[in-house]
Design a protein around this motif. Structure first.
Motif, short mmCIF file in Angstrom:
data_model
loop_
_atom_site.label_atom_id
_atom_site.label_comp_id
_atom_site.label_asym_id
_atom_site.label_seq_id
_atom_site.Cartn_x
_atom_site.Cartn_y
_atom_site.Cartn_z
N VAL A 114 0.84 -1.21 0.00
CA VAL A 114 0.00 0.00 0.00
C VAL A 114 0.87 1.25 0.00
N TYR A 115 1.93 1.24 0.80
CA TYR A 115 2.86 2.37 0.86
C TYR A 115 3.49 2.63 -0.51
N ALA A 116 3.90 1.56 -1.18
CA ALA A 116 4.51 1.70 -2.50
C ALA A 116 3.53 2.28 -3.51
N ARG A 117 2.26 1.88 -3.41
CA ARG A 117 1.26 2.37 -4.37
C ARG A 117 0.82 3.80 -4.06
N GLU A 118 0.57 4.09 -2.79
CA GLU A 118 -0.05 5.36 -2.44
C GLU A 118 0.94 6.46 -2.06
N GLN A 119 2.14 6.09 -1.63
CA GLN A 119 3.12 7.08 -1.23
C GLN A 119 4.28 7.20 -2.21
N LEU A 120 4.73 6.06 -2.75
CA LEU A 120 5.85 6.08 -3.70
C LEU A 120 5.36 6.14 -5.14
N TYR A 121 4.06 6.02 -5.35
CA TYR A 121 3.42 6.15 -6.67
C TYR A 121 3.90 5.07 -7.65
N LEU A 122 4.21 3.89 -7.14
CA LEU A 122 4.62 2.76 -7.99
C LEU A 122 3.39 1.93 -8.32
N ARG A 123 3.35 1.39 -9.52
CA ARG A 123 2.16 0.65 -9.96
C ARG A 123 2.38 -0.86 -10.00
N SER A 124 3.45 -1.31 -10.60
CA SER A 124 3.61 -2.74 -10.85
C SER A 124 4.01 -3.53 -9.61
N VAL A 125 4.99 -3.03 -8.86
CA VAL A 125 5.51 -3.83 -7.75
C VAL A 125 4.47 -4.07 -6.65
N PRO A 126 3.52 -3.16 -6.36
CA PRO A 126 2.48 -3.52 -5.38
C PRO A 126 1.63 -4.71 -5.83
N LEU A 127 1.40 -4.82 -7.14
CA LEU A 127 0.64 -5.96 -7.66
C LEU A 127 1.44 -7.25 -7.49
N VAL A 128 2.75 -7.16 -7.71
CA VAL A 128 3.62 -8.32 -7.50
C VAL A 128 3.56 -8.76 -6.04
#
Length: 509
Positions: free
Chosen positions: A73-87
């Motif tokens: 969640v942190y990676a998606r919502e704070q770091l703005y990353l898309r693919s790695v949160p899905l992984v």
């Protein structure tokens, strides 16, 4: 809550880095954080994409499931990353069962309709399945989370992201069987199945349609595209990222002064900058593209980009005027690596941008770059992107090794007391002189003989899993990872007595 696994009770094992130099293994939580925060999931200088995925899988199994979900969640919502949160969501589903943690995570990190199909495509790869039909035994928690995600999207979003690929949205609909919220949404699902969703109005569809028209000559074509860009700019349907990516196209279309004024107003709008959540290096990429354009409007738009990146860190709480800071940027050969296969931006660029953002907010700061040697480079404050270009122009002056220990050695030899030493690097430090000096040795001596209260911050831009210095509070050493301006939130947490994981542990699921 705080997780006990954030810290080792025993001394971390000393290992060697990719250059064969002494290094220290990170804790499983810190290593996973660094690997995730720097994951473009494409080949890097020292690590192939498949290797990074295997390491992520192993680290997910070693960490507490709740922490993995918080990190995603942190990676998606704070770091703005898309693919790695899905992984992370897919890998967590492999090792964790018995509650709704995975389904809640999936519903949280899937924030665009195309991420539904991206997650399913990775699930197929991770489970060694070929084709859509083999996905019928989908994890129940993933299925439940994706069904919840479908309910979030309207017809425009479904149509915009219904793209050709290994898995299409229509396939996903059949796989996860979402329950429509109402009759209107059921009608949208039926349209998706029949392929009858209306073509959405986007800049891509508008330009694509225009590109398929026939023109009598180049002048007519230029005029048509100029008018289309003016229309798109005026419609305010050109998103912030689309605007950044198309600045060169807009100026080369020779739009009017009024249109350029609208562009600059959109770029520098504080609310729009905050809402867009752009990674800092996006501004640098746009800046560099404009340097190649022959237009009298280029200086005006460059100034707008400087203003915009300044707005992006307005909430950065930096150190007071009495705090002495050293910002050192790694310009070695391994840093000359694109962040992804489709990007022109290098790890080296990210380090420079973050370093110059920090420099812009410090009152007492020394900046420089290191390779074979360490060189101080004094630059004016307030021109972040211009300063990055100046570093870029001069990087050959220090060579391409990774003698990061020289930064601290100079401070020690000159008996220069500073409070904070910031190294922006891939952490693959080694001594090319053959003297076997290390950053760890130099830091211990500097703290012992010159500045006992000094703190060393390693900004890890590659996430290879080890650090050149043992990361311990009692030694004044901390590690921060990532390419986002959110690294400065972690810096603030460290200053307040937290750890690099404090911000992640705040995430509520």
């Amino acid at each position: 809550m705080r997780f006990n696994f954030s810290f080792r009770k025993n001394k971390p094992a000393q290992v060697v880095n990719h250059e064969g130099a002494p290094a220290y293994q990170l804790t499983p939580a810190l290593e996973l954080y660094a690997a995730v925060a720097t994951a473009a999931l494409s080949d890097q200088f020292y690590e192939m994409a498949d290797t990074r995925l295997k390491r992520l899988r192993a680290l997910v199994a070693q960490n507490d499931p709740r922490f993995v979900a918080q990190l995603a969640v942190y990676a998606r919502e704070q770091l703005y990353l898309r693919s790695v949160p899905l992984v992370l969501a897919v890998e967590l589903a492999q090792v964790h069962r018995g509650d709704n943690l995975v389904s809640c995570l999936v519903a949280r990190v899937v924030q665009r309709a195309d991420e539904i199909t991206e997650l399913l495509a990775f699930y197929a790869v991770a489970n060694q399945r070929q084709g859509v039909k083999t996905l019928n035994r989908l994890s129940k928690q993933l299925q439940k989370g994706l069904a919840l995600s479908f309910n979030r999207f309207d017809g425009y979003q479904l149509a915009k992201y219904d793209r050709a690929g290994q898995v299409r949205l229509r396939d996903a609909l059949f796989l996860v069987h979402p329950n429509a919220k109402n009759a209107e949404q059921q009608a949208l699902f039926d349209q998706l199945v029949r392929g009858e969703l209306p073509t959405p109005y986007t800049w891509e569809t508008e330009l694509s349609a225009l590109g398929q028209q026939t023109f009598t000559d180049a002048t007519e074509r230029q005029t048509a595209f100029r008018q289309k860009w003016v229309e798109l700019i005026g419609s305010r349907k050109l998103g912030y990222m689309a605007l950044l990516r198309n600045l060169r196209n807009i100026l080369e279309a020779e739009v009017s002064a009024g249109a350029v004024e609208q562009v600059c107003a959109a770029l520098t709008d504080r609310v729009a900058v905050a809402r867009s959540k752009q990674l800092p290096f996006r501004y640098l990429a746009a800046y560099r593209e404009l340097l190649q354009v022959r237009s009298g409007f280029v200086p005006t738009v460059l100034a707008a980009l400087e203003t915009a990146i300044g707005h992006s860190i307005e909430n950065l709480r930096c150190f007071g005027p009495g705090t002495r800071v050293v910002v050192a940027c790694d310009v070695s050969g391994s840093m000359q690596q694109p962040v992804s296969q489709r990007s022109k931006v290098l790890l080296y660029d990210i380090g420079l941008v973050l370093g110059m953002l920090l420099q812009s907010r410090c009152s007492h700061v020394v900046t420089g770059m290191f390779g074979d040697t360490w060189k101080r480079v004094a630059l004016p404050k307030g021109q972040v992107l211009r300063n990055v270009q100046e570093f870029y122009r001069r990087e050959g002056e220090v060579g391409y090794s990774t003698n990061g220990h020289l930064v601290v050695r100079e401070l020690r030899e000159q008996q220069e007391q500073v409070d904070k030493v910031m190294l922006f690097t891939d952490c693959q430090l080694w001594d090319s002189t053959g003297r076997h000096s290390t950053l760890a040795q130099e830091w211990r001596e500097y703290r012992r003989t010159v500045a006992p209260q000094a703190r060393l911050y390693l900004f890890d831009l590659a996430g290879h899993g080890a650090a050149p210095v043992e990361v311990r509070e009692q030694d004044g050493v901390a590690l921060i990872a990532g390419w986002s301006d959110k690294v400065f939130d972690v810096l603030q947490a460290l200053e307040n007595g937290g750890s690099a994981l404090t911000e992640i542990e705040k995430i509520e699921l």
